[in-house]
Scaffold this active site. Structure first.
Site, PDB file in Angstrom:
ATOM      1  N   LYS A   1     -12.449  -2.320   6.589  1.00  0.00           N
ATOM      2  CA  LYS A   1     -11.892  -3.147   7.393  1.00  0.00           C
ATOM      3  C   LYS A   1     -12.136  -3.363   8.821  1.00  0.00           C
ATOM      4  O   LYS A   1     -12.306  -4.129   9.425  1.00  0.00           O
ATOM      5  CB  LYS A   1     -10.304  -2.638   7.466  1.00  0.00           C
ATOM      6  CG  LYS A   1      -9.761  -3.347   6.194  1.00  0.00           C
ATOM      7  CD  LYS A   1      -9.229  -2.439   5.308  1.00  0.00           C
ATOM      8  CE  LYS A   1      -8.653  -2.983   4.052  1.00  0.00           C
ATOM      9  NZ  LYS A   1      -7.836  -2.360   2.888  1.00  0.00           N
TER      10      LYS A   1
ATOM     11  N   TRP B   1       0.857  -1.142  -0.458  1.00  0.00           N
ATOM     12  CA  TRP B   1       0.274  -0.581   0.317  1.00  0.00           C
ATOM     13  C   TRP B   1       0.683   0.769  -0.247  1.00  0.00           C
ATOM     14  O   TRP B   1       0.583   2.055  -0.662  1.00  0.00           O
ATOM     15  CB  TRP B   1      -1.423  -0.297   0.911  1.00  0.00           C
ATOM     16  CG  TRP B   1      -2.163  -0.929   1.184  1.00  0.00           C
ATOM     17  CD1 TRP B   1      -2.087  -2.473   1.316  1.00  0.00           C
ATOM     18  CD2 TRP B   1      -2.971  -1.265   0.165  1.00  0.00           C
ATOM     19  NE1 TRP B   1      -3.141  -3.178   1.111  1.00  0.00           N
ATOM     20  CE2 TRP B   1      -3.922  -2.582  -0.132  1.00  0.00           C
ATOM     21  CE3 TRP B   1      -3.798  -0.508  -1.313  1.00  0.00           C
ATOM     22  CZ2 TRP B   1      -4.712  -2.680  -0.499  1.00  0.00           C
ATOM     23  CZ3 TRP B   1      -4.331  -1.201  -2.527  1.00  0.00           C
ATOM     24  CH2 TRP B   1      -5.100  -2.223  -1.862  1.00  0.00           C
TER      25      TRP B   1
ATOM     26  N   ASP C   1      -1.688   6.379   6.487  1.00  0.00           N
ATOM     27  CA  ASP C   1      -3.029   5.668   5.724  1.00  0.00           C
ATOM     28  C   ASP C   1      -3.364   4.342   7.208  1.00  0.00           C
ATOM     29  O   ASP C   1      -2.207   3.999   7.433  1.00  0.00           O
ATOM     30  CB  ASP C   1      -2.561   4.832   4.384  1.00  0.00           C
ATOM     31  CG  ASP C   1      -3.172   3.520   3.615  1.00  0.00           C
ATOM     32  OD1 ASP C   1      -4.328   3.704   5.195  1.00  0.00           O
ATOM     33  OD2 ASP C   1      -2.893   3.518   3.133  1.00  0.00           O
TER      34      ASP C   1
HETATM   35  C1  LIG Z   1      -7.337  -1.987   2.049  1.00  0.00           C
HETATM   36  C2  LIG Z   1      -6.495  -1.300   2.256  1.00  0.00           C
HETATM   37  C3  LIG Z   1      -6.226   0.077   0.756  1.00  0.00           C
HETATM   38  C4  LIG Z   1      -7.158  -0.019   0.276  1.00  0.00           C
HETATM   39  O1  LIG Z   1      -7.975   0.542   0.411  1.00  0.00           O
HETATM   40  P1  LIG Z   1      -9.074   0.556  -0.688  1.00  0.00           P
HETATM   41  O2  LIG Z   1     -10.824   1.495   0.121  1.00  0.00           O
HETATM   42  O3  LIG Z   1      -9.186  -0.014  -1.836  1.00  0.00           O
HETATM   43  O4  LIG Z   1      -8.629   1.761  -1.495  1.00  0.00           O
HETATM   44  C5  LIG Z   1      -4.750   1.415   1.028  1.00  0.00           C
HETATM   45  N1  LIG Z   1      -4.758   0.985   2.371  1.00  0.00           N
HETATM   46  C6  LIG Z   1      -4.862  -0.497   3.687  1.00  0.00           C
HETATM   47  C7  LIG Z   1      -3.596   0.070   4.508  1.00  0.00           C
HETATM   48  C8  LIG Z   1      -5.388  -0.907   2.983  1.00  0.00           C
HETATM   49  O5  LIG Z   1      -5.075  -1.978   4.106  1.00  0.00           O
END
Ligand SMILES: *Cc1c(COP(=O)(O)O)cnc(C)c1O
Length: 359
Positions: free
Chosen positions: A195, A101, A171
């Site tokens: 998540k 990511w 993030d």
């Molecule tokens: C799942 C995830 C993403 C991507 O998320 P989307 O909502 O599908 O764009 C980005 N960063 C992390 C750390 C993730 O776990």
């Protein structure tokens, strides 16, 4: 009861109590004769939902007053572009590369500014979190970007780096609300909802208000944080049902005792699995001990030929979606807030039976 324990990395398990509450309100929300999916985002009923969702999140995370909470769309992936477009001042930013990511965030940011990769754990296949010291940070950088929890690799920052006056952007898609954090250490926090917050289709952005209002001219209206800040996340139609479910999840978290309680519960869950793996000579953790995530736990079997059999038998035992990410292999158990300790204990006892059968 035919529910399973779902170890998916995302979209992931939601608390049963939340789903049941949504079920009772599904066709007739608060006597309106309509579903939340059918009501106007400008109605009083929805205004109450979004206001309550924001207030609960503020309370749970103890978000200071000089931060805005935005409910947007496009996933965490859209933020990879929105961040450089909004925080663009000197035209350069520092990024820490801790896995898949981070790499995607870096690739996107490079379209808009000069990216300085100040640290990386690529040398060890992203199995650890590199140390970040203040001298590594460019004082002229527009921000420093980290991925606090690496969903795929199963690593997490145990200490939040001190970036001085340079805003720290994080993030937190896979660990928001899982443990106590000090929001004031960050300039901006973002997370896709699917998540630890609710259904897919909603992204939460928590941003210090002095970072709003400086978007570059080329920034699309829909990516400009000012647009969403000024309109209370109602510039256009937001992801109304996802916001409603998020509100129910926040209520559930509050009822459980808040984030401190959840953290204790999450640490216990993670320790249950890590301790079992540590004493086993059948399973292994590929992640360095001091960098381990308490949300996403990859584990491997020396004989990779058994991976598919493990996943298949686990599924038969009501333990769903344990296949590891293709870049890491093996297995991965994602144990977000909604996963009860019982689910982790069921996994450990299955692992033990599987190990005895195959060793
Ligand atoms: C799942 C995830 C993403 C991507 O998320 P989307 O909502 O599908 O764009 C980005 N960063 C992390 C750390 C993730 O776990």
């Amino acid at each position: 009861m035919d529910r399973v324990y779902n170890f998916s990395a995302g979209p992931s398990m939601l608390p049963l109590a939340v789903l049941e509450k949504a079920q009772t309100e599904l066709t007739n929300y608060k006597g309106s004769g309509m579903s939340v999916m059918e009501i106007s985002h400008r109605s009083g009923l929805f205004t109450d939902i979004i206001t309550e969702a924001e207030n609960l999140l503020r309370e749970l995370m103890q978000i200071p007053d000089n931060y805005k909470v935005l409910f947007v769309q496009g996933g965490a992936s859209q933020q990879f572009a929105a961040i450089p477009l909004n925080l663009h001042k000197n035209g350069k930013a520092d990024y820490v590369n801790t896995g898949s990511w981070s790499k995607k965030a870096i690739k996107e940011a490079k379209k808009y500014l000069e990216v300085n990769e100040i640290a990386s754990s690529a040398d060890q296949n992203f199995t650890y979190i590199p140390a970040i010291t203040p001298d590594m940070i460019d004082p002229e950088a527009d921000y420093v970007h980290i991925t606090t929890n690496n969903t795929i690799e199963g690593t997490a920052f145990r200490d939040i780096p001190d970036t001085g006056s340079v805003p720290l952007v994080a993030d937190m898609s896979s660990n928001i609300l899982s443990e106590e954090i000090e929001v004031s250490k960050f300039g901006l926090i973002y997370a896709g909802a699917q998540k630890n917050i609710g259904p897919a289709g909603l992204t939460v952005v928590i941003i210090r208000d002095d970072l709003i209002g400086h978007a570059s001219r080329a920034c699309p209206t829909m990516l400009d944080y000012q647009t969403h800040s000024e309109s209370g996340s109602l510039y256009n139609t937001p992801s109304t049902y996802a916001i409603y479910i998020a509100k129910l999840v926040f209520e559930w978290l509050k009822e459980l005792g808040g984030i401190k309680q959840l953290q204790t519960r999450n640490e216990k869950k993670a320790a249950t699995l890590y301790d079992y793996i540590a004493q086993s000579d059948f399973y292994d953790s590929p992640v360095e001990e001091t960098s381990r995530s308490i949300m996403n736990i990859p584990f491997v079997i020396p004989n990779h030929d058994l991976d598919a059999e493990f996943v298949k038998e686990a599924k038969e035992a009501g333990l769903e979606t344990l296949k590891g990410h293709r870049s890491v292999g093996g297995m991965r158990a994602s144990i977000y807030n909604a996963m009860p300790l019982d689910g982790v204990e069921a996994l450990v006892s299955f692992m033990d039976r599987f190990a005895q059968k195959h060793s």
